[in-house]
Design a protein around this motif. Sequence first.
Motif, PDB file in Angstrom:
ATOM      1  N   LEU A 117      25.941  22.936 -96.807  1.00  0.00           N
ATOM      2  CA  LEU A 117      24.598  22.401 -97.037  1.00  0.00           C
ATOM      3  C   LEU A 117      24.176  21.437 -95.932  1.00  0.00           C
ATOM      4  N   LEU A 118      25.138  20.851 -95.232  1.00  0.00           N
ATOM      5  CA  LEU A 118      24.836  19.963 -94.118  1.00  0.00           C
ATOM      6  C   LEU A 118      24.867  20.703 -92.789  1.00  0.00           C
ATOM      7  N   SER A 119      25.832  21.614 -92.628  1.00  0.00           N
ATOM      8  CA  SER A 119      25.971  22.295 -91.340  1.00  0.00           C
ATOM      9  C   SER A 119      24.914  23.376 -91.129  1.00  0.00           C
ATOM     10  N   ALA A 120      24.500  24.052 -92.187  1.00  0.00           N
ATOM     11  CA  ALA A 120      23.516  25.142 -92.039  1.00  0.00           C
ATOM     12  C   ALA A 120      22.201  24.677 -91.422  1.00  0.00           C
ATOM     13  N   PRO A 121      21.624  23.550 -91.854  1.00  0.00           N
ATOM     14  CA  PRO A 121      20.390  23.091 -91.196  1.00  0.00           C
ATOM     15  C   PRO A 121      20.592  22.779 -89.712  1.00  0.00           C
ATOM     16  N   ILE A 122      21.774  22.298 -89.350  1.00  0.00           N
ATOM     17  CA  ILE A 122      22.059  22.027 -87.937  1.00  0.00           C
ATOM     18  C   ILE A 122      22.001  23.319 -87.140  1.00  0.00           C
ATOM     19  N   MET A 123      22.554  24.404 -87.698  1.00  0.00           N
ATOM     20  CA  MET A 123      22.547  25.684 -87.001  1.00  0.00           C
ATOM     21  C   MET A 123      21.129  26.248 -86.886  1.00  0.00           C
ATOM     22  N   LEU A 124      20.316  26.033 -87.899  1.00  0.00           N
ATOM     23  CA  LEU A 124      18.923  26.499 -87.833  1.00  0.00           C
ATOM     24  C   LEU A 124      18.143  25.723 -86.768  1.00  0.00           C
ATOM     25  N   ILE A 125      18.371  24.427 -86.689  1.00  0.00           N
ATOM     26  CA  ILE A 125      17.730  23.619 -85.641  1.00  0.00           C
ATOM     27  C   ILE A 125      18.197  24.087 -84.266  1.00  0.00           C
ATOM     28  N   ALA A 126      19.494  24.393 -84.154  1.00  0.00           N
ATOM     29  CA  ALA A 126      20.035  24.874 -82.878  1.00  0.00           C
ATOM     30  C   ALA A 126      19.394  26.196 -82.484  1.00  0.00           C
ATOM     31  N   LEU A 127      19.160  27.084 -83.456  1.00  0.00           N
ATOM     32  CA  LEU A 127      18.515  28.361 -83.158  1.00  0.00           C
ATOM     33  C   LEU A 127      17.098  28.142 -82.640  1.00  0.00           C
ATOM     34  N   VAL A 128      16.349  27.272 -83.295  1.00  0.00           N
ATOM     35  CA  VAL A 128      14.985  26.983 -82.846  1.00  0.00           C
ATOM     36  C   VAL A 128      14.993  26.425 -81.427  1.00  0.00           C
ATOM     37  N   CYS A 129      15.879  25.477 -81.171  1.00  0.00           N
ATOM     38  CA  CYS A 129      15.978  24.880 -79.822  1.00  0.00           C
ATOM     39  C   CYS A 129      16.369  25.927 -78.785  1.00  0.00           C
ATOM     40  N   ALA A 130      17.314  26.805 -79.144  1.00  0.00           N
ATOM     41  CA  ALA A 130      17.761  27.830 -78.202  1.00  0.00           C
ATOM     42  C   ALA A 130      16.637  28.805 -77.875  1.00  0.00           C
ATOM     43  N   ARG A 131      15.855  29.182 -78.859  1.00  0.00           N
ATOM     44  CA  ARG A 131      14.743  30.109 -78.613  1.00  0.00           C
ATOM     45  C   ARG A 131      13.674  29.459 -77.740  1.00  0.00           C
ATOM     46  N   VAL A 132      13.430  28.175 -77.962  1.00  0.00           N
ATOM     47  CA  VAL A 132      12.442  27.469 -77.141  1.00  0.00           C
ATOM     48  C   VAL A 132      12.934  27.330 -75.705  1.00  0.00           C
ATOM     49  N   LEU A 133      14.209  27.008 -75.537  1.00  0.00           N
ATOM     50  CA  LEU A 133      14.760  26.749 -74.209  1.00  0.00           C
ATOM     51  C   LEU A 133      15.066  28.030 -73.432  1.00  0.00           C
ATOM     52  N   PHE A 134      15.585  29.047 -74.131  1.00  0.00           N
ATOM     53  CA  PHE A 134      16.142  30.207 -73.435  1.00  0.00           C
ATOM     54  C   PHE A 134      15.423  31.521 -73.707  1.00  0.00           C
ATOM     55  N   GLY A 135      14.526  31.544 -74.678  1.00  0.00           N
ATOM     56  CA  GLY A 135      13.866  32.791 -74.996  1.00  0.00           C
ATOM     57  C   GLY A 135      14.572  33.554 -76.098  1.00  0.00           C
ATOM     58  N   ALA A 136      13.961  34.645 -76.527  1.00  0.00           N
ATOM     59  CA  ALA A 136      14.403  35.342 -77.731  1.00  0.00           C
ATOM     60  C   ALA A 136      15.720  36.091 -77.574  1.00  0.00           C
ATOM     61  N   THR A 137      16.075  36.518 -76.368  1.00  0.00           N
ATOM     62  CA  THR A 137      17.301  37.320 -76.221  1.00  0.00           C
ATOM     63  C   THR A 137      18.528  36.472 -75.898  1.00  0.00           C
ATOM     64  N   PHE A 138      18.372  35.521 -74.968  1.00  0.00           N
ATOM     65  CA  PHE A 138      19.516  34.690 -74.577  1.00  0.00           C
ATOM     66  C   PHE A 138      19.855  33.667 -75.657  1.00  0.00           C
ATOM     67  N   ALA A 139      18.937  33.415 -76.580  1.00  0.00           N
ATOM     68  CA  ALA A 139      19.190  32.432 -77.635  1.00  0.00           C
ATOM     69  C   ALA A 139      20.364  32.830 -78.516  1.00  0.00           C
ATOM     70  N   TRP A 140      20.555  34.150 -78.719  1.00  0.00           N
ATOM     71  CA  TRP A 140      21.592  34.587 -79.662  1.00  0.00           C
ATOM     72  C   TRP A 140      23.006  34.329 -79.167  1.00  0.00           C
TER      73      TRP A 140
END
Length: 215
Positions: A117-140
């Motif tokens: 319940l604590l770690s999952a929101p961190i991973m979702l925030i990381a996904l959003v940041c990765a998509r903003v920084l790196f784009g839709a393909t490199f984010a994964w």
Amino acid sequence: MSQDARTEALDASPRLFESDLLDKLSRVHHLTPVIVYCPIILGLLIYSLTLNSVTLVLLGLVVGYLGWTLTEYFGHRYLFHTVFALPFGLGPRFQFLIHGVHHIYPNDPLRLVMPPLLSAPIMLIALVCARVLFGATFAWPALAGFITGYVIYDCVHYWTHHGQPQSDFARLVKRLHMLHHFRDAEKGFGVHAIWWDYVFGTAYQKGDTPGTRAV
């Protein structure tokens, strides 16, 4: 306080919530991050290979892992060890729940890794940041590296409290984390990413040894 009483106090697992459900969710087995996130990492890697070359996937893993290590360091230094001015005087309670309790009861075996319940929101925030920084393909692949770093962190954190080091490097990692708990809690913020303490000037001196417990 006798040694037995001191050990019992450090190992205690206090109740944190009046709600039985919330209190149960605050306690997790130390293998929970491995069980929950390793299949996700594998799925992210397989999906990443459909979008990127092997080289880019490997690069994404490295970038994401380094991103986690910085999150580990700065999160521990500024989020976990800061009492924020929150409405209704909730700052101390918030800090106690996310980290303060760990310094008071550092060997509680069921509160040494993050609950999902604590770690999952961190991973979702990381996904959003990765998509903003790196784009839709490199984010994964970057997200896969980030989550890998997190799983390593939680495993190492549990081990520093309950494992026995078998090498000089392992002894160093355990010693540095024990110094954080029992010498000076304003240093040693890297749990497994210990190099950032040397980079940012929060490393211990060579001769430091655990002494009076820091809380």
